[in-house]
Design an enzyme around this catalytic site. Structure first.
Site: not given
Length: 262
Positions: A67, A69
């Protein structure tokens, strides 16, 4: 959900050891045929499983980034290495610490078991140590009442959204962070989500972590702290970037995870 490779490696090693013991007791290889061939193959794999399990459990383990993040520090599909020795030697499967070798420090990029789903590995940056008070106010991080230093390096916005990138200093760890969000269409001011702001007291034996992509990270601001017994290791190296769907791997991002100069 991540596959628990440590569990399956341990199981494979145990199975091959049991087969080896049975072979020693009942001379299974001497019976020939498919049984003898299977036993011989199993016995040859014992050393392979053992070496891989030791390296993965006690030295270094590869992970991929699923991801965004940790943008801009880590990109989706980065392949990284995690030092399993930095925070203590731990047994495979149970993750029980058997030898102290160090503790997480502010600014470390740490891999850990997600407290709400321990079959899943998360990667975030350590912000607060046990006993610290962490506050996020107006998108500025404060640790024990002192604002974490940051220097603006990129500033972009339009009528709909804003984005800024900073070099942030946590202890001796300069690193990049990204902040972004919508713009108020009536005033033109940037909008800071309230649920990303707050104050937290870190309990003993636990850690407060955040993603470098501060406004797009599921971290301690939402689900709490990381207990010490869920710590996996310290991420330290990008060794490959590989997009899916038949693309070729790239090595242009190879190197230390935090390569920012002070």
């Amino acid at each position: 959900m991540d596959i628990d490779i440590g569990f399956w490696l341990t199981l494979a090693l145990l199975v091959t050891v049991v087969v080896w013991i049975l072979d020693r007791l009942f001379k299974l290889r001497q019976r020939g045929g498919s049984l003898g061939s299977t036993v011989e193959t199993s016995n040859s794999l014992i050393s392979v499983f053992f070496v891989v399990l030791v390296i993965r459990s006690f030295v270094v383990e590869p992970f991929t980034i699923p991801s965004g993040s940790m943008l801009p520090t880590l990109e989706v599909h980065d392949f990284i290495l995690v030092n399993k020795f930095s925070y203590g030697l731990r047994l495979p499967v149970t993750n029980t610490k058997i030898l102290e070798t160090g503790e997480p420090e502010r600014g470390d990029v740490m891999v850990f078991k997600f407290p709400e789903n321990r079959a899943q590995n998360f990667i975030k940056r350590v912000i607060g140590l046990p006993g610290d008070e962490v506050e996020v106010r107006d998108n500025v991080v404060y640790v024990n009442g002192e604002a974490v230093r940051r220097d603006l390096i990129k500033n972009g916005s339009n009528s709909q959204a804003w984005r800024r990138e900073y070099i942030e200093m946590l202890g001796e760890h300069p690193h990049l962070i990204r902040q972004e969000g919508p713009v108020n269409p009536y005033t033109g001011d940037k909008v800071i989500p309230r649920n990303t702001q707050g104050k937290w007291q870190v309990p003993e034996g636990e850690y407060f972590v955040m993603g470098d992509n501060r406004d797009n990270s599921n971290d301690s601001r939402f689900w709490g702290f990381v207990p010490e017994n869920l710590v996996v290791g310290k991420a330290f190296l990008i060794w490959m970037h590989w997009e899916p769907f038949f693309s070729l791997p790239s090595f242009s991002r190879n190197g230390a995870i935090d390569k920012v100069e002070k």
